[in-house]
Write an enzyme that holds these catalytic residues in place. Structure first.
Site, PDB file in Angstrom:
ATOM      1  N   HIS A 159      -9.417  27.496 -28.218  1.00  0.00           N
ATOM      2  CA  HIS A 159      -8.532  26.331 -28.028  1.00  0.00           C
ATOM      3  C   HIS A 159      -7.344  26.671 -27.133  1.00  0.00           C
ATOM      4  CE1 HIS A 159     -10.634  24.616 -31.587  1.00  0.00           C
ATOM      5  NE2 HIS A 159     -10.593  25.877 -31.997  1.00  0.00           N
ATOM      6  N   SER A 286       2.797  28.057   0.016  1.00  0.00           N
ATOM      7  CA  SER A 286       3.100  26.627  -0.004  1.00  0.00           C
ATOM      8  C   SER A 286       3.835  26.288   1.287  1.00  0.00           C
ATOM      9  CB  SER A 286       3.968  26.308  -1.217  1.00  0.00           C
ATOM     10  OG  SER A 286       4.705  25.127  -0.981  1.00  0.00           O
ATOM     11  N   LYS A 292       6.140  30.419  -3.404  1.00  0.00           N
ATOM     12  CA  LYS A 292       4.824  30.219  -3.988  1.00  0.00           C
ATOM     13  C   LYS A 292       3.747  31.169  -3.450  1.00  0.00           C
ATOM     14  CE  LYS A 292       3.433  27.429  -6.454  1.00  0.00           C
ATOM     15  NZ  LYS A 292       3.227  25.999  -6.292  1.00  0.00           N
TER      16      LYS A 292
END
Ligand code: ARG
Length: 466
Positions: A159, A286, A292
């Protein structure tokens, strides 16, 4: 014969197709890719036609030479494809006949219907073998990353919540297992691709005494024991694309596996997990945010899965309403099949390269794997070993976890007295459960993530893949 109309219209038709019809129906813009296999098929067919006396030795030689010369020109990018000739089959045959008069005999007892089935089978057979070796290379890169970090532990997740500690190697080897099943499926699918349809003609074979076995043998349509593989029903042979569907299904599942692996890589590369660092050359930046470093290979691998699944659905839909036997709809199989092959092959290669250029952040992994809550189940097992029914042990440890939370302590910092305040079954040795090294040493059932078992699995894969 009209000058500008393809051979398929000669005689019956007054002229060529309207320009927009030609544009709508042509396939040369994409099926030119089959040229190599089209040539091989024609060479084998010619050789057989000579054996049965349709071609003289001289004619056969001229045809094979002519085809070979055309192949060299295509390979060199010098061959001019003519859209008026519809497809790869007619382009090659027309040019051959222009150069070698005996080329006009090559289509004896052959239709484009069995020819195109042959070409796709030959082409796909090669592509499967190439893809298999690329998948093995990806498996190697996973094993190598696992070996380089064989002592690294991480939390295993269910999960997407921390569950129990596992070796990173165990996690990576899970993908190696998936890929192995993909290889088995592809190899199995290959055996049904590897069946020769030539001799089926347009639908109903021929009245001429062809030697189908000879053609099949020349083209390598034999099974592992050397037995020739021929299609057994001419109608099935020209209308069957099951082998393409099977391949596309195997490829779709492969792509799904890539997508799941990619998702893990993307999570692991995030600042939140920080388990891995992908080398600059295998990430992108980016255009706006200077800080990034994005895991685009993995994201595209995940994204491209959509089209591979889509291609499978396209093929199934294409076949679903088709009456027997060949229908021109089948021409639509190629772009979907080509796209699937190109996509999964490129993705396999790029994922392998990316993993080879990925480093594991041992510190972040150790910090995450050191979470004592990951061993709560081990504490329940401890109670089971002291005779408590598991359901009760589960409840007791639940209460222990709640107590730790309430007293703002990690689970492994509770005192023996605190443990015994929850249940008297706890002994002084209960805290030993939280020794991670010991805990990993105990998980040694076959398939378990224990120290010995993972080492064994790593060694097994290393040997199998070398
Ligand atoms: N270009 C066609 C295809 O890819 C070849 C077979 C055409 N046969 C025909 N009778 N029109 O399916």
């Amino acid at each position: 014969m009209k000058k500008h109309s393809p051979v398929s219209r000669s005689g019956r038709f007054a002229g060529g197709p309207a320009a927009d019809v030609a544009r709508f129906t042509e396939s040369i813009s994409f099926d030119w890719r089959l040229w190599r296999h089209d040539l091989l098929g024609s060479m084998a067919h010619a050789t057989m036609l000579q054996k049965i006396g349709v071609l003289t030795r001289k004619e056969c030689k001229a045809i094979v030479r002519g085809l070979d010369a055309i192949g060299k020109e295509i390979a060199a990018g010098r061959f001019k494809w003519n859209p008026a000739l519809e497809d790869v089959h007619m382009n090659i045959e027309a040019e051959l006949t222009r150069r070698v008069p005996a080329g006009a005999k090559l289509h004896t007892a052959r239709s484009r219907n069995d020819q195109v089935a042959l070409d796709i089978r030959l082409w796909l057979r090669d592509e499967i073998v190439a893809l298999l070796s690329e998948i093995v290379d990806l498996q190697r890169s996973l094993v190598s990353l696992a070996e380089k970090n064989s002592d690294v532990l991480i939390p295993g997740y269910t999960h997407l919540q921390r569950a129990q500690p596992v070796y990173l190697a165990h996690h990576l080897l899970a993908y190696v297992e998936m890929l192995e099943r993909d290889c088995e499926r592809l190899w199995d699918c290959r055996s049904r691709v590897n069946v020769c349809p030539l001799g089926s003609g347009a639908i109903a074979g021929t009245t001429l005494p062809l030697k189908r076995e000879l053609v099949a043998q020349l083209l390598g349509f034999v099974d592992a024991s050397g037995k020739v593989q021929l299609t057994e029903n001419s109608m099935d042979a020209v209308s069957d694309r099951d082998f393409a569907v099977e391949f596309s299904a195997a490829a779709a599942l492969l792509a799904v596996h890539f997508s799941r692996l990619s998702e893990d890589v993307i999570l692991w590369a995030s600042a939140e997990f920080n388990y891995i660092r992908i080398a600059d050359a295998y990430t992108t930046g980016s255009s706006l945010m200077p800080q990034k470093k994005n895991p685009d290979i993995a994201e595209l691998a995940r994204g491209k899965t959509g089209r591979v699944i889509g291609n499978l659905v396209s093929l199934l839909t294409l076949l679903k309403g088709l009456p027997m036997t060949y229908n021109r709809d089948l021409q639509e199989d190629k772009e979907r099949l080509f796209d699937t092959v190109d996509t999964v092959r490129a993705t396999t290669r790029l994922l392998a390269a990316m993993l080879r250029n990925t480093k594991v952040n041992g510190k972040a992994c150790a910090a995450a794997a050191g979470d004592p809550a990951l061993l709560a189940t081990d504490l329940a097992d401890y109670l089971v070993k002291r005779g408590m029914p598991f359901r009760q042990a589960h409840h007791v440890v639940g209460a222990v976890v709640a107590l730790a939370e309430k007293s703002r302590k990690p689970l492994n910092r509770l005192t023996p007295a605190e443990l015994r305040s929850v249940d008297k079954t706890f002994g002084r040795d209960a805290m030993n459960v939280f020794d991670l090294k010991q805990a990993m040493a105990k998980r040694n059932l076959p398939g378990a993530p224990g120290t010995k078992e993972v080492a064994k699995q790593l060694a097994r894969w290393h040997k199998w893949l070398s």
